[in-house]
Design a protein around this motif. Structure first.
Motif, PDB file in Angstrom:
ATOM      1  N   GLY A 122     -22.373  77.049 -19.155  1.00 15.30           N
ATOM      2  CA  GLY A 122     -22.994  78.022 -18.155  1.00 15.30           C
ATOM      3  C   GLY A 122     -24.481  78.485 -18.762  1.00 15.30           C
ATOM      4  N   LEU A 123     -24.472  79.011 -20.061  1.00 17.83           N
ATOM      5  CA  LEU A 123     -25.537  79.542 -20.683  1.00 17.83           C
ATOM      6  C   LEU A 123     -26.769  78.666 -20.733  1.00 17.83           C
ATOM      7  CD1 LEU A 123     -23.803  81.753 -23.513  1.00 17.83           C
ATOM      8  CD2 LEU A 123     -24.986  82.554 -21.317  1.00 17.83           C
ATOM      9  N   LEU A 124     -26.303  77.396 -21.099  1.00 18.16           N
ATOM     10  CA  LEU A 124     -27.488  76.346 -21.378  1.00 18.16           C
ATOM     11  C   LEU A 124     -27.930  75.902 -20.037  1.00 18.16           C
ATOM     12  CD1 LEU A 124     -25.623  73.990 -24.053  1.00 18.16           C
ATOM     13  CD2 LEU A 124     -27.712  75.385 -24.142  1.00 18.16           C
ATOM     14  N   ILE A 125     -27.203  75.861 -18.884  1.00 18.04           N
ATOM     15  CA  ILE A 125     -27.679  75.530 -17.519  1.00 18.04           C
ATOM     16  C   ILE A 125     -28.140  76.423 -16.796  1.00 18.04           C
ATOM     17  CG2 ILE A 125     -26.798  74.343 -15.380  1.00 18.04           C
ATOM     18  CD1 ILE A 125     -24.740  72.879 -17.120  1.00 18.04           C
ATOM     19  N   GLY A 126     -27.444  77.760 -16.739  1.00 20.61           N
ATOM     20  CA  GLY A 126     -27.692  78.411 -15.978  1.00 20.61           C
ATOM     21  C   GLY A 126     -28.812  79.588 -16.524  1.00 20.61           C
TER      22      GLY A 126
ATOM     23  N   ILE B  15     -29.107  87.402  -4.643  1.00 22.89           N
ATOM     24  CA  ILE B  15     -28.189  86.727  -5.500  1.00 22.89           C
ATOM     25  C   ILE B  15     -28.742  86.357  -6.744  1.00 22.89           C
ATOM     26  CG2 ILE B  15     -26.465  84.717  -5.788  1.00 22.89           C
ATOM     27  CD1 ILE B  15     -26.449  84.656  -2.771  1.00 22.89           C
ATOM     28  N   ASN B  16     -27.947  86.813  -8.012  1.00 19.88           N
ATOM     29  CA  ASN B  16     -28.208  86.467  -9.279  1.00 19.88           C
ATOM     30  C   ASN B  16     -27.865  85.091  -9.488  1.00 19.88           C
ATOM     31  OD1 ASN B  16     -28.540  86.371 -12.029  1.00 19.88           O
ATOM     32  ND2 ASN B  16     -28.134  88.371 -12.315  1.00 19.88           N
ATOM     33  N   VAL B  17     -28.736  84.157  -9.260  1.00 17.90           N
ATOM     34  CA  VAL B  17     -28.146  82.604  -9.265  1.00 17.90           C
ATOM     35  C   VAL B  17     -27.979  82.201 -10.648  1.00 17.90           C
ATOM     36  CG1 VAL B  17     -29.021  80.419  -8.895  1.00 17.90           C
ATOM     37  CG2 VAL B  17     -29.798  82.226  -7.403  1.00 17.90           C
TER      38      VAL B  17
END
Length: 313
Positions: A108-112, A202-204
């Motif tokens: 999630g951290l790497l992608i988002g 929205i916080n995408v």
């Protein structure tokens, strides 16, 4: 009555196929409807069920998680090592959840957070998780699973395996999470139109991080359940599951483009694959012929999902 059936078919296009296959295999094999075979189908697919729910969230957001199957393996192995050392099922469960959540959070951290491509990112974590599973286990099953956890794999409640009840609990909770919370609506909106979601406030990025974290957490639970099913933590337990997980989600009618699909459809997709595999085995269809049939069904599921999506839009 006819209107209700028509509505159901439109919402769940593979439901008639599932009913038809179930009927055909019931007629052609005297063993298909036995309680032993039904219990075996339910227990064998509990791991896929839990992991597929996580993949459904990722697909609904328009992403993909190729690491989910090897995170199952890594979670199982590390959890197995902890239980072998402590003889504690509770610590083993917490470890599996923690490992899965950790991998999901990294994705999630790497992608988002950093904006890396989901396909490449999760392919990299897939390799890392698989390597960790085999290095820590030295490529062999981790012995020392507490008897209480092994016994749990054989327990049935009202004729349904206990591991399946765990999967169904995950399904119910995640259905409520998707349909009854603002977060679930955000996931669907991001999958439907990422730019619109961003401009609506929205916080995408944070939502992406949370979705991949949830996928990892469910993979951790699936890894823990696999120990109960198999009796030991197997480093390669997830190696053959990725195509089944993706196949079940796609076959159920959840599109990889995002914004179209549901967890209920995924459950039907798993049911269809489970009935198909069990039925083909019972009537003696060779393994590689089964792969061809499964592939054709996934094509059909993808086509039905596209048709359904185009009608709604």
């Amino acid at each position: 009555m006819l209107k209700a059936i028509s509505t159901t078919v439109k919402s769940y296009p593979i439901a008639p196929i599932l009913v038809a296959l179930f009927t055909v295999f019931s007629l052609f094999s005297p063993f298909f409807l036995t309680s032993g075979n039904i219990e075996a189908m339910l227990a064998a697919n509990s791991v896929v069920l839990i992991a597929s729910v996580g993949m459904t969230f990722v697909f609904l957001m328009g992403g993909i998680d190729l690491s989910i199957s090897t995170v199952i393996s890594a979670s199982a192995v590390i959890s197995g090592l902890v239980m072998a050392a402590t003889e504690s099922v509770f610590l083993g469960g917490l470890t599996a959840i923690g490992v899965g959540l950790g991998f999901g959070l990294i994705n999630g951290l790497l992608i988002g957070g950093l904006g890396l491509t989901p396909f490449i990112t999760t392919m990299a974590t897939q390799l890392i998780a698989r390597g960790i599973a085999f290095v820590l286990s030295q490529g062999i099953a981790v012995q020392g699973t507490p008897y209480s956890l092994m016994d749990f794999g054989f327990v049935t409640v009202f004729g349904v395996p206990a591991v399946t009840w765990v999967g169904l609990l995950v399904v119910v909770l995640c259905v409520l999470l998707l349909s009854q919370t603002q977060w679930g609506r955000h996931v669907m909106l991001i999958g439907s139109n990422r730019n619109a979601a961003h401009f609506s406030g929205i916080n995408v990025k944070l939502t992406e991080i949370s979705v991949y974290s949830l996928s990892g957490l469910l993979a951790g639970i699936a890894g823990f359940i696999s120990i109960s099913n198999l009796g030991n933590a197997i480093p390669g337990v997830g190696d053959t599951l990725l195509l089944l997980i993706i196949g079940a989600v796609v076959l159920g009618g959840t599109t990889m483009d995002g914004g179209e699909g549901s967890i209920t459809r995924t459950v039907l997709g798993i049911g269809l694959l489970s009935v198909l595999i069990s039925g083909l085995n019972l009537i003696g269809i060779p393994f590689y012929d089964q792969l061809i049939i499964q592939g054709l069904l996934i094509f059909m599921g993808t086509w039905l999902a596209m048709k359904l999506s185009s009608r709604r839009h």
